[in-house]
Design an enzyme around this catalytic site. Sequence first.
Site, short mmCIF file in Angstrom:
data_model
loop_
_atom_site.label_atom_id
_atom_site.label_comp_id
_atom_site.label_asym_id
_atom_site.label_seq_id
_atom_site.Cartn_x
_atom_site.Cartn_y
_atom_site.Cartn_z
CG HIS A 20 -0.31 0.07 2.54
ND1 HIS A 20 0.07 1.26 3.14
CD2 HIS A 20 0.02 -0.90 3.43
CE1 HIS A 20 0.60 1.02 4.31
NE2 HIS A 20 0.59 -0.27 4.53
CB CYS A 45 1.02 -3.97 5.40
SG CYS A 45 -0.49 -4.91 5.66
#
Length: 552
Positions: free
Chosen positions: A437, A456
């Site tokens: 992301h 992440c």
Amino acid sequence: MAVRGIFLTVMCLWSLCGHTNDVIRSRMGAIDLDFPVSALGRMLSTENALSHFYRQRDYTLAWTRPADRAALLNVIAASERHGLTPSDYHFSRLQRMVGLAANGAGALDGETLAELDMLLTDSALLLASHLLHGKVNPDSLTPARVTGARGHMAGQRLAQGLEQQEVEAALQRLAPSGPGYQRLLLARDSVDALQDATWPAIADGTTIRPGAGDTRLPLIRQRLTLLGDHPLPVSHSSAGSEYDSTLVSAVKRFQARHGLDTDGLIGTSTVAALNLTPAERLAQIDANLERWRWLPEESTGTQVVVNVAGFELRMVQQGEVVFRSRVIVGRPFRPTPLFHDSIRQLVFNPSWTVPRSIMIEDQLPVIRQNPDYLRNSGFSLYRGWGPDREPVNPDNVDWWALSEDYFPFQLIQEPGPGNALGQVKFMFPNEFDVYLHDTPARHLFSRSQRSFSSGCIRVEDSLELAQRLLANQRGWSAERVNSVLSSRELTKVYLEDPVPVRLEYWTSWVDENGALHWRDDIYQHNGELIAALATSIDAGAGIQIHHASASQ
């Protein structure tokens, strides 16, 4: 008389072959019944793969040609170059026994010939499996068994090599053929050549700045020459205690290859990297060669590859790197998992549903200290989950009464410039709930060490990655992407052709320009792997040789 002699010789050889076949058949039958079996005092370790191999050839000898035996010994000796251990493949025992067998047909009796044949095959199957798939099981970090598809493929390749009388070439071809592995293999040769070099520790001290003088500089200059970063030959590179411009350039090259700040300052981190010994470097390369062997064959199609230890993302097309971006990965106590999947969906202007662990461990302490945090950061608070969840005013919550055992709320950060996921996220549904992301925290990308996330992967150039992934997607031009981003409305795009994504861990690799890179082992994965590679799988005991006659 001559004819009678030839007849007797043929009958003797026929009888010997019949005996060796019976020995092999008996030992393979024991394996099929799950009994441990040895040959020449060594436990046979490939088990069912070995039994299948001999069953396919009706239990006949496989290594009747001296050239095939010699070829196998050559490959076993060369296995050290791949970071493997020749003793795992009965090397010394085979050398001795192959030498005895070379003395002539009467040197060894039938049982010993059969045991030599089985031990040669066991070694070849084990080495074939290790070159194809790795020695170590990546899940348990223990030596892997040669079973199932591993054993079948190893046996098939070995049988082909014996049939075509090219055992050495057939086994050598089993190692990964891709450029990543082959470049690292060549680099290992250069590091191996340094094993006998004198390598005194460079003392830590005050930071050495360009133009300064320091008594450590001659040794630093010599060290950089040995490692290939300084242009002068070793005989001329130790003179002078001044930090001159040539040495500054060499230090910056060294820093770039080691993932350090390329500021030319010789401080604690640079000195520590300079002090890595050739033996430590060799062990690190061997760990990374093993990781290459764990992988399937390199794809020639489009794929996204993240080197977690190197803090870098690459997009590769037809074997060529077409895009790079710095990334931020998980902290050591929340490591980014390593696996392969496919990017199936892009989400522009995403919302962020905060995972429970992050809500409790990260967000709750912040909320307690700053009651306006949720409102200022664009979070909505809900009681419960799913369509029946109810919005809650955070001012009405006793945050000090919440704990890991009692936290009935859900936090969702709405799309916007401050959203933790930035403007786009890249989804590949997985059991770890991690993805790629964007991020509004751009300043962290300037750090050389970038393990700051909760697992992440934050991508610096995420919008360029999105546009490249959508390059062949109908109706998704750069103009439409910009329009969607400007709308600040959550928008999902499903890729017509999902793109493979690989989350990997490389602490040593060679880039397309031939530069050997090194990175810190941020998750401490290397130590266990290096130890597993060094674990012997030879459980042999004393040798018992059955001679054809007392005179042998």
